[in-house]
Design a protein around this motif. Structure first.
Motif: not given
Length: 280
Positions: A4, A63, A109, A183, A273
């Motif tokens: 991530i 994120l 997001n 993500p 998402q």
């Protein structure tokens, strides 16, 4: 493992998700997840790391895209037979290849910006592949060894710009925020079979897309091998592999996104998402 990037836009740090599901800060191990660090055997450097010893990431942190940038953002069109049918297109005999501008990359997001003059903004849940090792004329049998990992992608599209303004599809695929990724990147040890992953997409709580990657016309391995016969795929390049049926373009009557609409999409083992459409 799951890779991530977290933090405010432009200030993201690299991280990992441990077996306990907690987000961990990996900036002590690697500067970022970029084409340069991926090319330096990123997977090897992270192998064997005890993720539980890394600092936890604060809850609620944004994120970002799990790669900092891409040299090439490649897309495959009409790669599901039922999606080709809903758009009135013939089933392709070879992969349909187009590009998305690297600048369209965004977090999973983040808001999707409705461009000025947009008339037909559409959604596409897709399996994306991140290249981990240079691929130049690789065989289909060897293709998956060049994969760093897999990620969820929304191939946001402006259909009028794509099909009604002349030229190539890239015009309708490349506006800012048209490439939400993440993500996370799931490394191949997390994905038993990339050709058997359930996927979905909802708009305003209504299920629009339901599919599985087993119905892809051209497999991930075939796509990588095919592309590498025309171009060199470099570490950090992203390939998004097509969408199942249920896009707005294929509905009767057609349905397109407007400001205030919300999308939720996911792929098994690759997370979800959520995006809100906001006028630019």
């Amino acid at each position: 493992m799951k890779l991530i990037r977290f933090g405010e836009r432009g200030q993201e740090k690299p991280g990992l998700i441990g077996a306990d599901g907690k987000l961990r800060d990996a900036s002590s191990l690697v500067s970022d997840y970029s084409p340069e660090t991926i090319a330096q055997d990123l997977a090897g450097k992270l192998a064997g790391v005890d993720v539980s010893t890394l600092p936890e990431v604060p809850e609620g942190v944004r994120l970002g895209s799990p790669v900092s940038r891409v040299g090439h953002f490649i897309a495959i069109g009409l790669n599901y037979a039922d999606h080709a049918a809903e758009t009135g297109s013939p089933i392709p005999s070879e992969p349909i290849v187009f590009s998305k501008a690297p600048s369209c990359l965004s977090g999973p997001n983040d808001d999707v910006l409705l461009p000025k003059g947009s008339e037909k903004l559409d959604w596409e849940v897709e399996l994306a592949v991140v290249i981990g090792k240079r691929a130049d004329n690789v065989s289909e049998a060897d293709a998956l060894s060049h994969v760093l990992g897999y990620a969820l992608c929304n191939d946001v599209s402006e259909r009028a710009w794509q099909a009604e303004r002349g030229g190539q599809w890239i015009k309708g695929k490349s506006a800012p925020t048209f490439g939400p990724l993440g993500p996370w990147i799931a490394t191949p040890d997390e994905i038993a079979d990339p050709q058997n992953l359930d996927m979905f997409l909802d708009v305003n709580g209504e299920r629009c897309q339901t599919g599985n990657t087993r119905t892809m016309i051209f497999s991930v391995a075939h796509i990588i091998s095919y592309l590498s016969s025309f171009m060199v795929l470099e570490p950090g390049d992203v390939i998004t592999t097509g969408t199942p049926p249920g896009v707005g373009l294929g509905m009767k009557p057609q349905k397109f996104l407007k400001a205030g609409d919300e999308m939720r999409l996911g792929i098994a083992s690759l997370g979800e998402q959520r995006q809100k459409v906001v006028a630019r």
